[in-house]
Write an enzyme that holds these catalytic residues in place. Sequence first.
Site, short mmCIF file in Angstrom:
data_model
loop_
_atom_site.label_atom_id
_atom_site.label_comp_id
_atom_site.label_asym_id
_atom_site.label_seq_id
_atom_site.Cartn_x
_atom_site.Cartn_y
_atom_site.Cartn_z
N ARG A 263 -20.17 26.18 27.39
CA ARG A 263 -21.34 25.94 26.55
C ARG A 263 -22.33 25.01 27.29
O ARG A 263 -23.54 25.19 27.22
CB ARG A 263 -20.89 25.30 25.25
CG ARG A 263 -21.81 25.61 24.13
CD ARG A 263 -21.13 25.41 22.82
NE ARG A 263 -20.82 26.66 22.17
CZ ARG A 263 -20.12 26.75 21.06
NH1 ARG A 263 -19.63 25.67 20.51
NH2 ARG A 263 -19.90 27.92 20.52
N MET B 285 -13.28 15.94 15.74
CA MET B 285 -12.23 15.19 16.45
C MET B 285 -12.71 14.31 17.61
O MET B 285 -11.88 13.87 18.42
CB MET B 285 -11.17 16.19 16.96
CG MET B 285 -10.49 16.95 15.84
SD MET B 285 -9.21 18.05 16.44
CE MET B 285 -8.06 16.87 17.10
N GLU B 286 -14.02 14.08 17.73
CA GLU B 286 -14.49 13.33 18.91
C GLU B 286 -15.44 12.17 18.61
O GLU B 286 -15.68 11.33 19.47
CB GLU B 286 -15.20 14.28 19.90
CG GLU B 286 -14.29 15.26 20.60
CD GLU B 286 -14.01 16.51 19.77
OE1 GLU B 286 -14.75 16.76 18.80
OE2 GLU B 286 -13.02 17.22 20.06
N ARG C 14 -23.68 13.85 21.09
CA ARG C 14 -22.68 14.94 21.09
C ARG C 14 -23.15 16.03 20.15
O ARG C 14 -23.53 15.76 19.00
CB ARG C 14 -21.32 14.40 20.63
CG ARG C 14 -20.46 15.41 19.91
CD ARG C 14 -19.03 14.99 19.73
NE ARG C 14 -18.38 15.62 18.60
CZ ARG C 14 -17.99 16.89 18.52
NH1 ARG C 14 -18.19 17.70 19.54
NH2 ARG C 14 -17.40 17.36 17.44
N GLY D 71 -18.23 20.02 23.65
CA GLY D 71 -16.81 20.12 23.96
C GLY D 71 -16.50 21.11 25.07
O GLY D 71 -15.75 20.83 26.00
N ARG E 124 -11.80 19.13 36.86
CA ARG E 124 -11.10 19.76 35.72
C ARG E 124 -11.98 20.75 34.96
O ARG E 124 -11.84 20.90 33.74
CB ARG E 124 -10.58 18.72 34.72
CG ARG E 124 -9.44 17.91 35.25
CD ARG E 124 -9.06 16.81 34.28
NE ARG E 124 -8.00 16.03 34.86
CZ ARG E 124 -6.73 16.04 34.45
NH1 ARG E 124 -6.38 16.75 33.41
NH2 ARG E 124 -5.84 15.31 35.06
N ASP F 149 -16.68 26.17 9.97
CA ASP F 149 -15.68 26.66 9.02
C ASP F 149 -15.62 25.70 7.84
O ASP F 149 -16.14 24.59 7.91
CB ASP F 149 -14.31 26.77 9.70
CG ASP F 149 -13.87 25.48 10.35
OD1 ASP F 149 -14.37 25.16 11.44
OD2 ASP F 149 -13.06 24.75 9.75
N1 HPA Z 1 -10.80 20.31 11.99
C1 HPA Z 1 -11.03 19.50 13.01
N2 HPA Z 1 -12.03 19.71 13.86
C2 HPA Z 1 -12.84 20.76 13.65
C3 HPA Z 1 -12.65 21.62 12.60
C4 HPA Z 1 -11.58 21.38 11.72
O1 HPA Z 1 -11.36 22.11 10.76
N3 HPA Z 1 -13.61 22.58 12.66
C5 HPA Z 1 -14.35 22.30 13.73
N4 HPA Z 1 -13.91 21.19 14.33
#
Ligand code: HPA
Length: 235
Positions: A25, A180-181, A88, A21, A44, A204
Amino acid sequence: MATPHNAAEEKDIAPIVLMAGDPLRVKMIAKKYLKKAKLVSKVRNIYTYTGYYNHKRVTVMAHGMGNPSMGIYSYELFHTYHVETIIRVGTIGSLRENVHVRDVIVAKDCYTTTNYSHIYEQYGPTFLRAGDKVLQLAEKVQNTIKSPIHWGSIYSSDTFYSDQDDTKLAKEKNLLGVEMECAALYYNAQQCGKQALTICTVSDSLVTNENLSAIDRQNSFLDMIEFALKIIEQL
Ligand code: HPA
């Protein structure tokens, strides 16, 4: 031929692309792991480098955040640059008690409600699968990674902040984590018969609310990148 989002010429992009992402990185991956790395696009600030990992030619490119962003870059890689395989490497939030921060999740498939699928006139929630070939190679080289690996389904969401309880959805659909990808990547690969895989470090937990310190995040990320590069070596 360049695109509105990628200044590279077709010959500058390898048939295998490792995506993350965050552009910084990507820069770090290129500097640390690639030989003869050449910056081929930075439209970009989406840094894109092509070089060699051991003897395998590989491109490393950023994809930004969310399915629409991943959708643009991966679509162009597959269609304009004739890329065969995209892996990814990212972060993911755990949706299960037994999936801990620092663990790695390999997304055999993803459940999604994304609107991205509308470009293929597919509406409504669905499961999308990783590429069989790249998944088999991941299984073959899995002992290169020290962290516990979970193989299974993830949730690919369009929202980071939401009122929905994703842990409830996870129980219903047997999902390990949320990112989300993955959906846009798997959609694009599936539509043109190409290979794609998502590998994530758990950063997390939506169950316990624990999260990784910056240094732990960096170390577990390196472990996962080395795993992804070992898969790429076999392709
Ligand atoms: N939500 C969505 N995408 C993420 C999260 C999350 O808690 N942690 C890392 N990518």
